[in-house]
Design a protein around this motif. Structure first.
Motif, mmCIF file in Angstrom:
data_model
loop_
_atom_site.group_PDB
_atom_site.id
_atom_site.type_symbol
_atom_site.label_atom_id
_atom_site.label_comp_id
_atom_site.label_asym_id
_atom_site.label_seq_id
_atom_site.Cartn_x
_atom_site.Cartn_y
_atom_site.Cartn_z
ATOM 1 N N LEU A 47 0.820 -1.206 0.000
ATOM 2 C CA LEU A 47 0.000 0.000 0.000
ATOM 3 C C LEU A 47 0.851 1.252 0.000
ATOM 4 O O LEU A 47 0.495 2.256 -0.611
ATOM 5 C CB LEU A 47 -0.928 0.000 1.215
ATOM 6 N N TYR B 207 1.906 1.731 -3.452
ATOM 7 C CA TYR B 207 0.767 2.058 -4.295
ATOM 8 C C TYR B 207 0.308 3.507 -4.114
ATOM 9 O O TYR B 207 -0.062 4.170 -5.078
ATOM 10 C CB TYR B 207 -0.346 1.052 -3.992
ATOM 11 N N THR B 208 0.373 4.012 -2.851
ATOM 12 C CA THR B 208 -0.065 5.407 -2.659
ATOM 13 C C THR B 208 0.791 6.376 -3.472
ATOM 14 O O THR B 208 0.293 7.391 -3.929
ATOM 15 C CB THR B 208 -0.011 5.853 -1.183
ATOM 16 N N TRP B 209 2.054 6.038 -3.674
ATOM 17 C CA TRP B 209 2.889 6.940 -4.489
ATOM 18 C C TRP B 209 2.406 6.975 -5.922
ATOM 19 O O TRP B 209 2.551 7.972 -6.614
ATOM 20 C CB TRP B 209 4.362 6.557 -4.398
ATOM 21 N N LYS B 210 1.852 5.846 -6.368
ATOM 22 C CA LYS B 210 1.278 5.837 -7.707
ATOM 23 C C LYS B 210 0.091 6.801 -7.774
ATOM 24 O O LYS B 210 -0.068 7.546 -8.736
ATOM 25 C CB LYS B 210 0.827 4.404 -8.035
ATOM 26 N N THR B 211 -0.724 6.797 -6.716
ATOM 27 C CA THR B 211 -1.870 7.703 -6.731
ATOM 28 C C THR B 211 -1.439 9.154 -6.515
ATOM 29 O O THR B 211 -2.133 10.068 -6.926
ATOM 30 C CB THR B 211 -2.908 7.332 -5.651
ATOM 31 N N ILE B 212 -0.299 9.351 -5.869
ATOM 32 C CA ILE B 212 0.150 10.729 -5.645
ATOM 33 C C ILE B 212 0.790 11.300 -6.912
ATOM 34 O O ILE B 212 0.500 12.414 -7.322
ATOM 35 C CB ILE B 212 1.150 10.793 -4.472
ATOM 36 N N GLU C 224 -3.258 11.629 -13.226
ATOM 37 C CA GLU C 224 -4.532 12.063 -12.648
ATOM 38 C C GLU C 224 -4.415 12.081 -11.133
ATOM 39 O O GLU C 224 -5.404 12.023 -10.418
ATOM 40 C CB GLU C 224 -5.647 11.104 -13.060
ATOM 41 N N GLY C 225 -3.181 12.146 -10.645
ATOM 42 C CA GLY C 225 -2.951 11.966 -9.226
ATOM 43 C C GLY C 225 -3.066 13.237 -8.412
ATOM 44 O O GLY C 225 -3.450 14.298 -8.905
ATOM 45 N N ILE C 226 -2.699 13.096 -7.155
ATOM 46 C CA ILE C 226 -2.887 14.187 -6.203
ATOM 47 C C ILE C 226 -1.953 15.355 -6.485
ATOM 48 O O ILE C 226 -2.368 16.510 -6.476
ATOM 49 C CB ILE C 226 -2.677 13.653 -4.782
ATOM 50 N N SER D 244 -3.217 17.149 -9.675
ATOM 51 C CA SER D 244 -4.470 17.869 -9.494
ATOM 52 C C SER D 244 -4.286 19.036 -8.523
ATOM 53 O O SER D 244 -4.915 20.075 -8.662
ATOM 54 C CB SER D 244 -5.574 16.926 -9.022
ATOM 55 N N LEU E 257 5.350 -1.019 -10.119
ATOM 56 C CA LEU E 257 4.274 -0.074 -9.841
ATOM 57 C C LEU E 257 4.573 1.337 -10.331
ATOM 58 O O LEU E 257 3.726 1.987 -10.925
ATOM 59 C CB LEU E 257 3.972 -0.030 -8.339
#
Lengths: 289, 282
Positions: free
Chosen positions: A120, A123-128, A132-134, A137, A233
């Motif tokens: 996890l 994975y959070t770095w992928k979302t950051i 389209e990440g943090i 945005s 990832l």
């Protein structure tokens, strides 16, 4: 019963189970990997042999050699980054926080992320970092950029950030432990003799904290060179590490001899680093008296 | 210069200077770096946005209901619990006798054996994973949840061995001798004297092993059959794309694992504090 016989009996009643277990599921598999690294690949599997072809391939085939160099480079970059993050934190905790409770709290806070799922955290770095990440945005939201940028994710930088993030606690722990052990009298003596603060740090604190730094480097280097999750990832196309190639050889490529040889190389690198840091630490200890 | 320093040493309170402030800011930044991703995970598990991006939208429990209602995910959770519990059993069954043998007996090859035992936590997990894969395939064992359990058991036993061994080293053997002198049989001595003294090390290392097993990937990756563990399930999902369901599951994992670890740290600390009075006076 003679005491010696009884002792032997005691020992074996205790040790038979573990010995069988460790032998079967640990020693034999490791030795098998070593043996297969000398086998010859023959479609669809491999045949027993004793030749160094697999090892030669690893050096001669630039595809594998590049991966080898890249892994060493990434592991080094991760270790250095982790060090730069951890040393100030550990130093601050050891020397600047005066309340014991606060120090324990902050130290625990630095270690706790270790226990949050590894997957996890990667994975959070992928979302950051994603397009389209943090981060994107956020930058668009506050108006710094107008279109999402793809420069953050899927490159070696993202890989280094992610791994450095994951392994920072492994660096903080040993550095903090070694800083805490430094006798405060030495630092005060240096001050009393008129040494500027930076000189005290360079001549007293830093050398005495080297065992911790070495241990931290050993941990992070070993962990990052053996990682195959973060590269997949967040690493993008040019991020294959030794561990990824090993996984591929045992998976889709079905070339166990080559995979084993690479596994053995990885094992030698990690054990080599551990031995080297052990040696270095011992030399340092003698020099400091 | 020297006199000034002496004066400073006399007054206990040192003024906070620019260097200290800078260091403090740096330390806080590092802590922020460590917690931003975790905070992200938690915040977005409660956010109705289906893509993890700013600005935040409405508060929702939707992802939690979806996660809990997802049969594949729940099966994976139970598989992981089963694997974790079984692996801990192996760790204890093998780890405690190993620690006892290392503590109490000398035998040829002891140093090598000690190194071998901790190899799985020293080497990258992947090496243990592929070598066990090689082994299972060579002896004709099909990959299943059982091979995963054996893999975890092997990879994590070192944690029990090192913790229990460390506790045994500090344990005063004279209490055992006293127990034997008072007529206790060996198993009675073990049950009533040795075991209570190493109990917290056993519980603590079991909790750590369980947490690590629950999160294990490199070994599982190579040994898993058709039954997915939770990390393997998450892995297969996040490779396809990002879904906030994973954030919800992640938040639950974060809370559960931090709780388990704090309990285990607490157990070990408490026992360390208590170790003093148990020791007999000379």
């Amino acid at each position: 019963m003679k005491p010696r016989t009884r002792r032997l009996l005691n020992f074996w009643s205790l040790f038979t189970g573990p010995a069988l277990w460790w032998g079967t599921v640990l020693l034999v598999p490791y030795l098998m990997m070593l043996a297969i690294s000398f086998y010859t690949r023959q479609f669809p599997f491999h045949v027993p042999d004793f030749q160094f072809g697999n090892y030669v391939t690893l050096i001669a085939d630039s595809q594998y050699f590049t991966v080898l160099l890249r892994s060493l480079w990434i592991a080094l970059a991760v270790s250095v980054t982790t060090f730069c993050l951890s040393y100030p934190l550990a130093y601050f905790l050891a020397f600047k926080v005066r309340s014991n409770r606060l120090r324990l709290f902050l130290y625990t806070a630095a270690i706790v992320p270790l226990w949050v799922s590894y997957l996890l955290r990667a994975y959070t770095w992928k979302t950051i970092l994603g397009s389209e990440g943090i981060l994107n945005s956020f930058l668009m939201w506050i108006g710094i950029i107008s279109e999402p940028s793809t420069i953050f994710l899927y490159n070696q930088g993202a890989m280094v950030v992610t791994m450095a993030y994951i392994f920072t606690p492994f660096m903080v722990m040993p550095i903090y432990a070694s800083l805490e052990k430094i006798p405060r009298s030495l630092i005060e003596a240096s001050k009393d003799l008129g040494a500027p603060r930076f000189t005290t740090f360079r001549k007293i604190t830093l050398p005495l904290s080297m065992p911790g730094v070495l241990a931290g480097f050993t941990f992070t280097f070993g962990l990052s060179i053996g990682d195959f999750i973060s590269p997949i990832l967040v690493g993008g196309p040019y991020s294959n590490m030794i561990a990824n190639v090993v996984a591929t050889q045992f998976g889709m490529a079905m070339n166990w001899p080559l995979g084993s040889a690479l596994g053995v190389v990885l094992l030698v690198i990690v054990l080599g680093i551990i031995t080297a840091s052990d040696k270095l630490e011992r030399i340092g200890r003698i020099n400091l008296g | 210069m020297a006199t000034v320093t002496l004066h400073d040493a006399g007054t206990r309170k040192k003024p906070i200077d620019a260097g200290t402030t800078g260091l403090g800011v740096a330390a806080l930044c590092v802590l922020a770096f460590l917690y931003t991703p975790i905070a992200t995970l938690i915040v977005f598990s409660f956010n109705s946005n289906s893509i993890t991006r700013l600005p935040l939208e409405d508060f929702t429990f939707d992802w939690y209901t979806r996660a809990l209602g997802n049969p594949d995910l729940m099966t994976a959770v139970w598989n992981s619990v089963f694997v974790g519990v079984s692996a801990v059993m192996i760790c204890l069954a093998i780890g405690i006798p190993t620690a006892l043998a290392l503590d109490r007996h000398d035998f040829p090859g002891k140093t090598v054996f000690r190194r071998l035992v901790i190899l799985p936590i020293t080497l990258p997990g992947l090496i243990t994973g592929v070598s066990m894969l090689t082994f299972f395939r060579s002896v004709g064992v099909d990959l299943s949840i059982w091979t995963v359990i054996i893999g975890h058991g092997t990879a994590l036993t070192a944690i029990v061995v090192t913790n229990v061994f460390a506790r045994l080293q500090r344990f005063d053997r004279r209490i055992e001798e006293a127990s034997a002198d008072l007529g206790a049989r060996p198993w009675q001595t073990f049950r009533h004297v040795t075991l209570p003294n190493i109990r917290s090390a056993i519980i603590g290392s079991s909790l750590i092993s369980f947490t690590l097993s629950f999160d294990e990937i490199p070994v599982t990756f190579f040994l898993t059959g058709r039954d997915n563990t939770l990390p393997m399930y998450i892995w297969s999902v996040i490779r396809r794309g990002i879904t906030p369901e994973i954030n919800a599951v992640g938040t639950i994992i974060v809370i559960v694992s931090i709780t388990l670890i704090l309990i285990s740290v607490f157990m070990m600390h408490r026992e360390n504090d208590r170790a003093g009075p148990v020791r007999p006076a000379r």
